[in-house]
Design an enzyme around this catalytic site. Structure first.
Site, PDB file in Angstrom:
ATOM      1  CD  GLU A 317     -19.055  95.175 138.575  1.00 27.77           C
ATOM      2  OE1 GLU A 317     -18.570  94.041 138.824  1.00 27.77           O
ATOM      3  OE2 GLU A 317     -18.770  96.186 139.231  1.00 27.77           O
ATOM      4  CE  LYS A 319     -20.128  84.350 139.156  1.00 25.03           C
ATOM      5  NZ  LYS A 319     -18.932  83.647 138.680  1.00 25.03           N
ATOM      6  NE  ARG A 324     -13.520  88.473 143.884  1.00 25.76           N
ATOM      7  CZ  ARG A 324     -14.437  88.419 144.833  1.00 25.76           C
ATOM      8  NH1 ARG A 324     -15.247  87.365 144.934  1.00 25.76           N
ATOM      9  NH2 ARG A 324     -14.564  89.419 145.692  1.00 25.76           N
ATOM     10  CD  GLU A 377     -13.569  86.130 137.943  1.00 30.55           C
ATOM     11  OE1 GLU A 377     -13.767  84.902 137.911  1.00 30.55           O
ATOM     12  OE2 GLU A 377     -13.931  86.860 138.891  1.00 30.55           O
ATOM     13  CG  PHE A 424     -14.790  93.327 140.094  1.00 28.32           C
ATOM     14  CD1 PHE A 424     -14.927  93.377 141.471  1.00 28.32           C
ATOM     15  CD2 PHE A 424     -14.504  92.104 139.512  1.00 28.32           C
ATOM     16  CE1 PHE A 424     -14.797  92.242 142.257  1.00 28.32           C
ATOM     17  CE2 PHE A 424     -14.367  90.957 140.281  1.00 28.32           C
ATOM     18  CZ  PHE A 424     -14.514  91.031 141.649  1.00 28.32           C
ATOM     19  CD  GLU A 484     -19.607  81.414 134.472  1.00 26.96           C
ATOM     20  OE1 GLU A 484     -19.585  81.412 135.704  1.00 26.96           O
ATOM     21  OE2 GLU A 484     -19.966  80.429 133.822  1.00 26.96           O
ATOM     22  CE  LYS A 489     -19.845  93.547 142.005  1.00 29.89           C
ATOM     23  NZ  LYS A 489     -18.403  93.795 141.782  1.00 29.89           N
ATOM     24  CE  LYS A 506     -23.114  83.066 143.367  1.00 33.11           C
ATOM     25  NZ  LYS A 506     -21.873  82.301 143.550  1.00 33.11           N
TER      26      LYS A 506
END
Length: 949
Positions: A317, A319, A324, A377, A424, A484, A489, A506
């Protein structure tokens, strides 16, 4: 959740006093030190005992209602907002006690953060130097004791008659009422009137802890769980899902109350701390292997897993650059919570009728959905340019979108952005907690239950990947649009509230080493705080003016802060009273509190993750660096050795061109010199005197600095590079092609003593990683020393070096350092008994035992990555033993929580008549480093693997 009224209401026999909390808990807990442990083996054990004794006394003498007291014991959890920062509090104290201006007490309070590191050197208890409540308490105490004649007040200190006599002690209820009033008052004048009578009448210790509560500083730091669990075994579990002290202590006021499993699951409309991710610490190959690991599942989930084709895959995904946010929805009502539990419902909306976001979310879920919790987010969407705006624009966009509902003017029509929620994850649906469900199933539900509202609420796309190339491609795409980063995951990832998961990684562009730069910068300004910020500048060689370039506050040790104070003492000028000459310094919109002439300043070696290509007016240069910290103070360099503005602009130009190109996949294809570094750019203008051609047949890549465990000295990357150049070596940023190495008759040497992502790539490519001490040994002997085990950090060819050392691993060529020799082991029982008696005698006499006996009698089971035995050697060198099974181990050393071993430990626990069988401590390798550094056994609880906390 559940009805508190059905559970009864806790009652107290009497209202506890504030003195009761201060005396039996706060002061005892804070006063626990290693030198006053008494019968307790560690600081932790004594602090837990203090908490247990306090709770026992409370239940015996006070009653069942802990909630009013808990609001004072846990100030950061009480949700009060006083809007009083430390600086504001210092000003309030000055006015409450009429402290004369420019008196010593006034100056200490008014500038309490300034020169912290200088003052710290002269205080025995250094913690008190940074603790404002302690400073205030000491000043008030001294002024109360001051006795002067009315005719002798030249020093500005007046006699004080406080504390005033009071009829009874303040109760917890009264203190809570005080704090409630302080929360609702407006302005400093009203704050002073509320606090004044209490500060005049309270004892010094009570004042100290009252001010600590007002500043919302933690009192039972790191021991919150111990307190909750002592009060009730389920208290911490309940608090984690509601973060409400009243619900927790009014529900579990009696040990006979037991909550069901359903009660302890996640509930909508109650805040909780979300799951967090880990940074990338391994190479892409290792990451993929970890993400491919499969876990057993029930047949129903296994069928869905097989149908979706996600075996040996992982989610990728993007970022997002926003806040958040956890979105709660139940029967038409909304709640929005930030990751730190801050409630943003007022800003984004609590129902469909009003709010900057919720009024546009009608029908965002399927009709059969009554309650839902989404993790995601919150970003700002610009509908004119059709882009997501950078971080920092979200709140203004949300505020102006909300204001539009209440104004009839068009003054906000120019605002072209509004809040946009990207979900997400789904954590709850219609009373069912989904945290224990695997991620692929949660994503399945998310896609089937959410009805996207374009650019208001959408599902963040998740792409399936399975190879390192998939990660590289995702990173390339992110870099090409200056995003970013990406999130990797595990498809079977379960959601763990309030913890970091190693199945959620991340990867940001600035984490990748090839984007990092080392450069030497001169300090030109300072913003003094407990953690000072130093402004650094670049010399414009065309005008001779230093222009502000960046600010750095990270990477300094306390010792380095003190050293900077010593080197620059008496050279600072206050900016607002004595601004710098225009022909010397030039600053942007960010002006420091103090400036210094560059000719009298110092040089810092700065490490930056990347260049910030976006223009900024904060600094005179116009751009700055991203994610930077100080590597070292370069006392050996002058301002003439620092990078200039022209150097920077040249490198920035090359950096911009390379910014969207492939990273790791293309590194082996690049030739020498295709991308300039700061070092190479500066070398075009500055020549270094070559003293020898010792390293002329080598080209070097330096990945890390050198740290000497014996002396504690560190040699920076920059110093190593200078040393290599002085002795004829060639420095490169990327490995030259084999053809170019052959043309130059050179050999590539990679220097490091830390494993980095790039280092792993070199090893996998067949390139050895050499320790920095090889360079020093060659220089000392003025010859190239053959590579031996002693000089190899990591290699795929270790067997090639085994015949170059004796059976003890010592070199045939290089003499061993006496400090590095292992201590001979005592084999006879008599010698072992004498050793124990010797150590016991030292303990009785309170003498420090020799470091050779640091781990005497202690057994370690090493499960951490110790491929070359460095950790095992350190343990043995200081008297420890290595075992291969947990029942005989005192400590288990592991990088991550050893689930299988701990499961075996738990399964095999036995209870004797008096106690539990011995359980080994699980610690990280840093525990060994800490013990050796200070020559004492550190507290194992401070070194538990992250997953075990």
């Amino acid at each position: 959740m559940f009805d508190l009224a059905e559970l009864g209401e806790p009652k107290n026999a009497q209202d506890p006093t504030f003195t009761f909390l201060v005396t039996l808990l706060f002061s005892k807990f804070d006063g626990t030190r290693k030198d006053n442990l008494g019968r307790f083996p560690s600081v932790m054990s004594k602090k837990i005992w203090i908490i247990e004794q306090f709770i026992d006394d409370f239940k015996l003498h006070i009653g069942e209602d802990m909630f009013p007291s808990s609001r004072l014991i846990f100030p950061s959890k009480s949700r009060r907002k006083f809007f009083i920062r430390d600086v504001t509090l210092a000003r309030i104290i000055i006015k409450v006690f009429n402290i004369p201006k420019n008196s010593p007490d006034y100056l200490e309070l008014y500038h309490w953060k300034h020169n912290y590191h200088e003052k710290k050197q002269y205080r025995r208890d250094q913690r008190q130097v940074r603790n404002l409540p302690s400073i205030i308490a000491r000043i008030i105490s001294n002024r109360r004791l001051t006795v002067v004649n009315d005719d002798n007040t030249s020093d500005g200190v007046k006699p004080l008659l406080y504390p005033k006599q009071r009829e009874s002690e303040y109760t917890v209820t009264q203190i809570n009422q005080l704090l409630d009033n302080l929360e609702t008052c407006s302005g400093q004048t009203e704050q002073i009137e509320i606090l004044k009578p209490y500060l005049y009448e309270m004892s010094i210790e009570e004042i100290r802890w009252l001010l600590t509560i007002i500043l919302r500083q933690p009192i039972l730091h790191h021991f919150i769980t111990a307190f909750f669990n002592k009060w009730h075994p389920q208290a911490m579990l309940l608090f984690r899902i509601c973060n409400d002290l009243k619900i927790t202590f009014h529900t579990l006021y009696n040990s006979s109350v037991t909550l069901s499993t359903e009660d302890l699951l996640l509930h909508p409309m109650y805040p909780f701390l979300p799951q967090l991710s880990h940074k990338l610490t391994v190479n892409y190959n290792a990451l993929c292997i970890k993400m491919h690991k499969n876990y057993d599942m029930p047949p129903k989930l296994q069928n869905i897993f097989d149908q979706q084709g996600v075996k040996e895959k992982f989610y990728i995904e993007e970022k997002m650059d926003g806040d958040r946010m956890l979105l709660h929805y139940k029967n038409g009502q909304f709640k929005f919570y930030l990751r730190r539990l801050k409630d943003y419902t007022l800003l984004y909306g609590e129902n469909y009728e009003i709010g900057s976001l919720t009024k546009n979310l009608v029908g965002f879920v399927k009709p059969n959905v009554d309650s839902i919790v989404l993790d995601g987010e919150m970003v700002a969407w610009d509908y004119k340019r059709e882009i997501i705006l950078p971080f920092g624009t979200l709140k203004s966009a949300a505020i102006q979108e909300a204001v539009k509902q209440f104004t009839t003017t068009d003054q906000y029509d120019q605002q072209s952005s509004y809040p946009f929620f990207l979900a997400f994850d789904i954590l709850h649906i219609n009373g069912h907690d989904l945290c224990s469900s695997p991620l692929f199933y949660r994503r399945y539900l998310l896609n089937n239950l959410i009805v996207p509202k374009p650019h208001r609420l959408e599902i963040l796309p998740a792409h399936l990947g399975g190879t390192p190339d998939d990660i590289r491609q995702a990173i390339r795409e992110v870099i090409s649009k200056q995003g970013e980063g990406v999130m990797i995951k595990h498809v079977q990832l379960k959601y763990h509230i309030e913890t970091r998961s190693d199945n959620w990684i991340k990867v940001k562009p600035e984490y990748l080493e090839q984007f990092g730069e080392n450069l030497d910068l001169v300090v030109i300004g300072k913003e003094p705080q407990i953690k000072p910020t130093y402004a650094c500048g670049l010399l414009d060689t065309e005008t001779g003016i230093f222009k502000s370039f960046c600010s750095v506050a990270n990477g300094f040790t306390d010792k380095e802060f003190s050293l900077i104070d010593q080197l620059t003492h008496g050279k600072w000028h206050k900016f607002n009273k004595d601004p710098p000459p225009n022909d010397v310094l030039e600053f942007g919109t960010r002006k420091p509190n103090f400036w210094i002439n560059p000719k009298e300043s110092i040089v810092l070696e700065i490490k930056a993750r990347s260049i910030n290509l976006s223009p900024t007016s904060l600094y005179a240069v116009g751009t700055t660096l991203h994610n930077l910290w100080c590597r070292s103070i370069r006392e050996d360099k002058s301002i003439d050795d620092c990078i200039t503005l022209q150097d920077y602009l040249e490198v920035k130009e090359h950096y911009s061109k390379e910014f969207s190109k492939a990273q790791t996949v293309n590194r082996k294809r690049r030739g020498l010199g295709e991308q300039l570094s700061f070092e190479e750019s500066r070398e075009r203008r500055r020549k270094i005197n070559v003293e020898s051609k010792l390293f002329s047949k080598f080209c070097f890549i330096v990945l890390s600095d050198k740290f000497d465990e014996i002396t504690g000295e560190r040699t920076s990357v920059g110093s190593l590079c200078d040393l290599i150049k002085r002795f004829g070596g060639l420095l490169v940023q990327l490995p030259p092609t084999p053809t170019k190495l052959l043309e130059r008759h050179q050999q590539l040497i990679v220097i490091t003593e830390r494993l980095t992502p790039n280092g792993s790539i070199y090893v996998n490519s067949g390139i050895d990683l050499i320790l920095p001490k090889w360079i020093f040994e060659c220089i000392y002997r003025d010859s190239i020393i053959p590579l031996e085990d002693e000089f190899i950090f990591q290699s795929c060819n270790n067997h090639d070096f085994s015949d170059k050392t004796d059976l003890w691993g010592d070199s045939w060529i290089v003499p061993s350092n006496i400090e590095m020799l292992e201590v001979p082991k005592m084999e006879l029982a008599v010698e072992e008994r004498e050793t124990k008696e010797f150590i016991n005698d030292l303990a009785i006499q309170e003498s420090d035992q020799p470091m050779a006996f640091l781990f005497q009698g202690i057994k370690f089971l090493i499960l951490a990555n110790d491929e070359y035995g460095f950790l095992e050697d350190r343990v043995k060198r200081f008297g420890g033993n290595i075992v291969d099974n947990w029942p005989s181990a005192s400590y288990i050393i592991s990088d991550v929580r050893p689930l299988e071993v701990l499961g075996e430990v738990a399964h095999n626990l036995q209870w004797t008549e008096n106690d539990l069988t011995f359980i080994p401590n699980t610690v990280t390798p840093a525990f060994v480093d800490e013990c050796i550094k200070y020559n004492y056994l550190a507290d194992a609880t401070d070194f538990k693997p992250v997953e075990a906390r």
